[in-house]
Design an enzyme around this catalytic site. Structure first.
Site, PDB file in Angstrom:
ATOM      1  CE  LYS A 120      -1.722   1.807 -11.680  1.00  0.00           C
ATOM      2  NZ  LYS A 120      -1.584   0.663 -10.788  1.00  0.00           N
TER       3      LYS A 120
ATOM      4  CG  HIS B 226       4.417  -3.504  -5.188  1.00  0.00           C
ATOM      5  ND1 HIS B 226       3.577  -4.030  -4.229  1.00  0.00           N
ATOM      6  CD2 HIS B 226       3.620  -2.808  -6.043  1.00  0.00           C
ATOM      7  CE1 HIS B 226       2.332  -3.676  -4.492  1.00  0.00           C
ATOM      8  NE2 HIS B 226       2.326  -2.921  -5.577  1.00  0.00           N
TER       9      HIS B 226
ATOM     10  CG  HIS C 241       2.068   1.484  -3.534  1.00  0.00           C
ATOM     11  ND1 HIS C 241       0.732   1.800  -3.629  1.00  0.00           N
ATOM     12  CD2 HIS C 241       2.244   0.375  -4.297  1.00  0.00           C
ATOM     13  CE1 HIS C 241       0.125   0.921  -4.417  1.00  0.00           C
ATOM     14  NE2 HIS C 241       1.031   0.059  -4.851  1.00  0.00           N
TER      15      HIS C 241
ATOM     16  CB  CYS D   4      -2.562  -2.546 -13.033  1.00  0.00           C
ATOM     17  SG  CYS D   4      -2.246  -2.657 -11.245  1.00  0.00           S
TER      18      CYS D   4
ATOM     19  CG  ASP E 165       1.332   0.413  -8.336  1.00  0.00           C
ATOM     20  OD1 ASP E 165       0.219   0.964  -8.335  1.00  0.00           O
ATOM     21  OD2 ASP E 165       1.513  -0.737  -7.874  1.00  0.00           O
TER      22      ASP E 165
ATOM     23  CG  ASP F 184       1.128   0.032 -13.038  1.00  0.00           C
ATOM     24  OD1 ASP F 184       0.980   1.236 -13.291  1.00  0.00           O
ATOM     25  OD2 ASP F 184       0.404  -0.581 -12.225  1.00  0.00           O
TER      26      ASP F 184
END
Length: 198
Positions: free
Chosen positions: A106, A81, A48, A151, A46, A8
């Site tokens: 993820k 984020h 999202h 993470c 990441d 990340d």
């Protein structure tokens, strides 16, 4: 065969990002310098959806960093984020990406968070990272990136659980809460993991 997992290293976790880890940029030169030492380099990202249920924007009666129950799991509420397709979700331009063979995204399911690069927090879905590493005959994993106490730790813990010899590179990660990370390091070592400096 030994792999490096870069966790990340995205703009939103770096200075001026929406969920910045203090001094997060400081580890990038180290991460860049060690990549050549590995048989395989992969990264997690990441990624999202905008309506992810871990975002404070989805819970107007709560405050950032409050803890709620989500899908039967304890969930910290984060600032928005790493939203898919945004600049904040992109890797830092300072990160050397030339050696990164594969990227595992993820946190894509809006209903459950995903700290680990291997599974969501409820272990309901796999990202495919474990299978990929095993297919590449990887036996040992070193984990670096952000953040050490979230993470990075969860990725390293899952790697251990999957049977990989696993180390967290302490001088290539930074914690949100250093005191929390000190406890995590003890727990990780008790499980058979190693904390190393490179």
């Amino acid at each position: 065969m030994k792999a490096l997992i870069i966790v990340d290293m995205q703009n939103d976790f770096l200075p001026d990002g929406s969920l910045a880890v203090e001094n997060g940029n400081d580890i990038i030169p180290k991460i860049n310098s060690i990549q050549a030492n590995y048989d395989l380099v992969v990264a997690t990202q990441d990624w999202h959806p905008k309506n992810h249920k871990s975002f404070i924007t989805q819970h107007p009666n709560n405050r950032v960093f409050d803890q709620i129950q989500l899908e039967g799991l304890k969930q910290t509420l984060w600032p928005e984020h790493c939203v898919q397709g945004t600049q904040g979700a992109e890797f830092s331009s300072l990160l050397n990406q030339n050696s990164i063979e594969a990227i595992f995204r993820k946190g894509m399911d809006e209903n459950i968070d995903s700290y680990s690069g291997f599974f969501d927090n409820g272990k309901k879905k796999s990202t495919g990272l474990g299978e990929y590493l095993k297919a590449k005959k990887i036996k040992e994993i070193h984990v670096c990136g952000l953040a050490a106490d979230f993470c990075v730790y969860y990725t390293a813990k899952d790697a251990l659980d999957l049977g990989f010899k696993t180390s967290i590179i302490e001088n290539a990660t930074i914690a949100i809460n250093p005191l929390n990370f000190n406890e995590i390091k003890i727990n990780f070592q008790e499980k058979g993991g190693e904390i190393i400096q490179l």
